[in-house]
Every structure is written in C-alpha cells, then in structure tokens.
Design an enzyme around this catalytic site. Structure first.
Site, PDB file in Angstrom:
ATOM      1  N   ASN A 169      23.102  42.897  51.629  1.00 36.25           N
ATOM      2  CA  ASN A 169      23.191  43.138  50.193  1.00 36.25           C
ATOM      3  C   ASN A 169      22.865  41.825  49.473  1.00 36.25           C
ATOM      4  O   ASN A 169      23.661  40.888  49.507  1.00 36.25           O
ATOM      5  CB  ASN A 169      24.605  43.609  49.835  1.00 36.25           C
ATOM      6  N   GLY A 230      29.893  43.624  51.531  1.00 39.35           N
ATOM      7  CA  GLY A 230      31.278  44.051  51.439  1.00 39.35           C
ATOM      8  C   GLY A 230      31.539  45.335  52.191  1.00 39.35           C
ATOM      9  O   GLY A 230      30.694  45.840  52.944  1.00 39.35           O
ATOM     10  N   ASP A 231      32.736  45.883  51.954  1.00 36.77           N
ATOM     11  CA  ASP A 231      33.133  47.122  52.625  1.00 36.77           C
ATOM     12  C   ASP A 231      32.263  48.302  52.194  1.00 36.77           C
ATOM     13  O   ASP A 231      32.061  49.244  52.959  1.00 36.77           O
ATOM     14  CB  ASP A 231      34.605  47.431  52.340  1.00 36.77           C
ATOM     15  N   GLU A 236      28.224  52.579  53.740  1.00 36.46           N
ATOM     16  CA  GLU A 236      26.911  53.231  53.693  1.00 36.46           C
ATOM     17  C   GLU A 236      26.311  53.341  55.091  1.00 36.46           C
ATOM     18  O   GLU A 236      25.802  54.401  55.490  1.00 36.46           O
ATOM     19  CB  GLU A 236      25.972  52.437  52.791  1.00 36.46           C
ATOM     20  N   ARG A 338      32.190  42.825  36.659  1.00 33.95           N
ATOM     21  CA  ARG A 338      31.681  42.319  37.930  1.00 33.95           C
ATOM     22  C   ARG A 338      31.223  40.866  37.835  1.00 33.95           C
ATOM     23  O   ARG A 338      31.229  40.137  38.831  1.00 33.95           O
ATOM     24  CB  ARG A 338      30.532  43.198  38.434  1.00 33.95           C
ATOM     25  N   ARG A 344      37.882  39.527  38.819  1.00 35.09           N
ATOM     26  CA  ARG A 344      37.899  40.740  38.009  1.00 35.09           C
ATOM     27  C   ARG A 344      39.022  41.688  38.420  1.00 35.09           C
ATOM     28  O   ARG A 344      39.518  42.456  37.586  1.00 35.09           O
ATOM     29  CB  ARG A 344      36.557  41.463  38.101  1.00 35.09           C
ATOM     30  N   ASP A 503      37.318  52.807  50.256  1.00 39.89           N
ATOM     31  CA  ASP A 503      36.676  51.614  50.847  1.00 39.89           C
ATOM     32  C   ASP A 503      35.965  50.774  49.796  1.00 39.89           C
ATOM     33  O   ASP A 503      34.872  50.257  50.009  1.00 39.89           O
ATOM     34  CB  ASP A 503      35.683  52.004  51.940  1.00 39.89           C
TER      35      ASP A 503
END
Length: 551
Positions: A169, A230-231, A236, A338, A344, A503
């Site tokens: 990502n 990330g998770d 995915e 974000r 955040r 998740d």
C-alpha cells in the site's frame, strides 16, 4: 581431504540417502557425499575449519538431528548449536549487517576459501535478527562442497517459500510502506533467494481483485502472499484467496453454513499501518525485520478466521477483531482525519465519547464447546418488546426458542459489541483485548456491554488498555464475555444503525441481521506457534523440537 571426513552409509555419486531424525522421526532426502574416500557410519559430516581470527574449530553437520555444531578445538565444552531451520542462507562472500538487520546487498567478489553461514536468532523477547558466521576451510574445493551440501539441505525444507506475491500500500505508514519494504524486507528475500513479485495497490480492494483474477499458473506457483501495509490490506489479500479457493473446490462461500476449504498458501504481514494488530499479536511486535525473518525462514502457525454474512452473501472475512457501537463510530469518525495519522484515533475517541452513542438491537449467540460459564446467570434482562423472548414464552427465560438459530440472546441498548478472533494486541491494548481466545484455539471471544455513562465508558477503555481483557475479566468476572462459535446481530432502528469495525475497515449495518461464524484454523500464517521454539546462540537440543519438514 584428511581433515574433511564423513560418516555416512556408502553410496554412489548420484544416489539419495534417506536419513531419519532421532527425535521427531522426520525423514530427510539429502545428497550423499561424493568427495570422501572414507565413508563411515552414522549421519554426521564434519570438517576442521578456522575463524577469521585464526582459531581452529570443528564444524559438524548432524544430519540425523538436523543441526550444525561449531566447536572450539582447544576446548570442546565451548560449542554453539544451530538448527537447520535457523539457517537462512550460505554465501561465498560477506554481506553488510548492522545491528542484526541486513543492509541492501552489494555486488562482491567471492572469497577463496571462506563460506559465510547466515542464521536467524531471537535477539530479545520480541525481536529476531540475522547473524553471520564466517568459516575458513582448508581449500576452495572443500568450501564448495559444503556450500552445495547446505544449499541442497535448504532446498529440501518444505516450509521455505521460493516465490512470493507482495502487495504494498503506497500510502501505508504515512507513505513509508515502499521504503520499509526496500530497506527491511527486500534484502532479506534476496539473500534467501526468494523471488518476489511486487504489486503496488492503486485503490480499495485492488489486492482482493488481483488475487481473484490471477491466472492459473501464477496462482499455482506462488508459495505465499505478503502484504506491506495495515490490517485492511491483509484483509483484502485474505478475502481474495479464500474466495478463489472456495471457487476451485465448488464451495458456496455465500452460504454461512458451508464448510470452507483452507487456502493452500500462507500469509504474511509487514506492519506498515496505524494499529498493526494482527502482526503484533502473532509476533509480539510490529518490528519490520522480525516479520521479514519469519517469512523468509517459513515459520508457520494456524490462525482462526471469522466470516461475516448478510442474508444473501459473504460481506467480509475477519482474522482480527469485530466491533460495533463506540469502537465502530470511532473508526467512522477517524476517516475524516486521516491526515493526522495514528493521532486521529485519540481525537475521534474523544469526539465519540462526548456523543456517547448506543444502539438498540438483538445479539444471538451459540457457545463454543470450551465455554464453561452459563449466560443465564449473567446476561442483562432484555429490553421489551423482545420478539425472541415472546417466542420462548416470556423474557425472563434466557434460552432462545428451539426454532431460532442460536441458543442465547439479549435485546438491549449496546454501547459495545466486541468479537475477538485473536488476542488483538495493539499499541492501545498492549496486553491484548481478548480475555480467553488464542491465535488458533477454535473459539471467538464475544463481549457485550449495555449502555454506559460517559465516565463508565472512559473507565472501561482505560482498564482495557491498562490490564488487557484477561486482567479485566479477573477483576470483574461479571463482565458479559463468552467463548462462542457463531452469533448474529439484528438492529431495531431503520435509520442511523451504526457501523462495524471489521479489521480496521468500515462495514455498514444493513436493516437485516448480520451473521458471524467461526472458521477454526482456516488460514496459515508466517509466524510462530508452539512447535517452533525460538532459536538461541547456545542451544540445548533436548529442550528444542524442530519443525522441519522435508520434501
């Protein structure tokens, strides 16, 4: 080669000798030595070698126990032992290692008689690192033989990945995910001769769509899927692999009663997200180098999963935590900020606490076979009108009607509905959120908290972070937490039904019920389990069991 002796059964040059291990009765097919004119008995290969400082040592490869011994000739009590599955690679030249972390590889000339062994070891309670052991042989021919012997041994390790699919990502870790891969992961894969196909995700569900649409050859030849993010990115990859696997075996993944087949490949995560709950739970740390080491050596453990279904189809697969109410609203609100990064979550938690939301609905559940508590003694009374209570003849009866899918239910205003698939270790809950569940123990932890005041909710979250789920349950056994195998939630409201945090991804609550079902040990993960004991510089063989499996 007077100093290079073998103790093996005589055999021809191209024959394969089958050696059985002494403890685990695991068979190993290795090439018989062809350079020795004095074969003996047993399963040991040894040579007189020297360190870079000129000290004389004896190197022993015990092929029955699958270990390497490095012994000082002047004092045989000084011995260091490593298992074969701790050996990452052997090279004829040295590489640069800084504080146990491999640096980007550079082209170097081979040394005349030196062979460098690269072992992984556990540096402390949480982190794993790389160690170089350079050995000087009497001749280049002898060194070359040991290199071929070690290479053949490593290739025979079934759990070692050879070809890996990596999804990155580019926005993960504040945009640092690509650099994290290049600095901590790629050099280790190159040293271990792992071929990595790298794909940068461009949009949401890109990884899921790519896995599902991959051509048959690529799908059959990869040995693992790794996500750098990330998770959510891991979810995915997992969802795509599970959907594809069920299609191959003709299982209806949308039917929540179907028995799902496990994907044949393991999964790994390099934690470059905000929470990194899955990788912290499995490895006890989100350290990049530690995760890369477990992937490179092929550590395996089985992990439970949970599928989320609506009335018609599969909505999502979870391998971490599912939450509703306050935690779901925190995630929904945090999406607006974000740009703040991990901060955040604290900001949105404050905003959500001021709102103090709760949602009325019905949670129905079936207990796991390992649960010993009786929900009838602890569940709060249902808030009337309750349809399920009316069907069972009165709301005082905690058992659901036999016509219903689950045994127990509660209808009330919920501040928190939390389901943990794994212990859920995060920076916010360092001791784990789940009081009972493990990584692959075949149960879900379901916690139900009715409407709370703002102060009570803040106190609950503080205690969860300070003591963990297990500590909280020991302090207050009256908490409504149960080990379950399946459960469902049905909202009362038509509007503002809240959202789920699955998740780390937002899932909207539809007007109809959502169903959650445990999938015991569904996936294989690049990580530790009880069978893989952490290596150490001074190994005690009888206390350490190997998980080596040979082709």
């Amino acid at each position: 080669f007077d100093s290079f002796r073998f103790r093996m059964t005589p055999s021809n040059a191209d024959e394969i000798t089958r050696v059985e291990t002494a403890e685990d009765e695991i068979t190993a097919e290795l090439p018989s030595p062809t350079m020795s004119s004095k074969p003996g008995e047993g399963g040991q290969v040894f040579a007189q070698v020297a360190s870079l400082h000129g000290k004389s040592h004896r190197l022993i490869f015990d092929r029955k126990r699958n270990v390497f011994h490095f012994m000082l000739n002047d004092d045989e009590r000084v011995k260091i032992t490593y298992r074969v599955d701790e050996l990452l690679a052997v090279k004829k030249h040295s590489v640069k290692i800084k504080k146990g972390i491999l640096q980007p590889l550079e082209a170097k000339k081979d040394t005349p008689t030196t062979l460098c062994f690269y072992f992984v070891y556990r540096k402390n309670k949480h982190k794993w690192r790389l160690l170089e052991v350079p050995v000087v042989f009497a001749s280049s021919m002898e060194r070359d033989y040991w290199e071929r012997l070690c290479q053949m041994t490593l290739k025979a390790l079934e759990q070692r990945p050879r070809r890996i699919l990596v999804y990155i990502n580019p926005f993960g870790g504040k945009g640092k995910a690509p650099n994290i891969y290049k600095k901590y992961v790629e050099p280790l894969f190159q040293l271990a001769e792992i071929t990595a196909q790298v794909i940068f995700t461009q949009h949401a569900n890109h990884a899921k769509e790519h896995v599902e649409g991959m051509n048959e050859y690529d799908w059959k030849t990869i040995d693992g899927i790794v996500s750098v993010g990330g998770d959510g990115l891991f979810n995915e990859c997992l969802s795509g692999a599970i959907n594809r696997t069920q299609t191959e075996v003709s299982v209806d993944v949308d039917d929540r009663r179907s028995v799902l087949a496990s994907p044949r490949i393991p999964f790994g995560i390099i934690g470059a997200g905000s929470a990194n709950s899955i990788v912290m739970t499995v490895h006890d740390t989100d350290d990049y180098a530690t995760s890369a080491v477990h992937i490179a050596i092929g550590s395996r453990c089985r992990v439970d999963a949970c599928t989320v279904h609506n009335r018609k189809e599969l909505v999502r697969v979870s391998a971490d935590a599912i939450s509703y109410g306050w935690l779901g609203d925190v995630l929904r609100d945090s999406e607006r900020y974000r740009w703040l990064g991990p901060l955040r979550y604290q900001w949105s938690a404050l905003r959500t606490t001021i709102r103090n939301p709760s949602y009325r609905g019905t949670v129905s559940f079936s207990l796991s076979a390992t649960e010993t508590n009786k929900p009838m003694d602890k569940l709060p009374s249902c808030v009337p009108p309750c349809t399920l209570c009316d069907q069972s003849g009165g709301h005082s009866d905690r058992l659901t009607s036999s016509r219903a899918e689950h045994e127990y239910h509660v209808h009330t205003d919920f501040a928190h509905v939390i389901c943990c698939v794994i212990p859920c270790v995060t920076p916010f809950t360092p001791l784990g959120l789940a009081p009972f569940t493990g990584i692959g123990d075949g149960s879900l932890d379901l916690a139900l908290l009715p409407r709370l005041s703002r102060c009570a909710n803040l106190n609950f979250m503080r205690r969860a972070a300070q003591y963990g789920g297990k500590g909280m349950y020991e302090m207050d056994p009256s908490l409504n937490c149960y080990r379950v195998s399946a459960w469902s939630y049905c909202p009362d409201k038509i509007e503002d039904r809240g959202v789920w945090n699955v998740d780390g991804e937002i899932v909207d609550q539809p007007p109809e019920p959502l169903h959650f079902r445990l999938r015991p040990r569904l996936i294989s993960f690049f990580g530790r389990d009880a069978a893989v004991i952490a290596p150490t510089k001074r190994s005690i063989l009888k206390k350490r069991k190997s998980s080596i499996v040979y082709r």
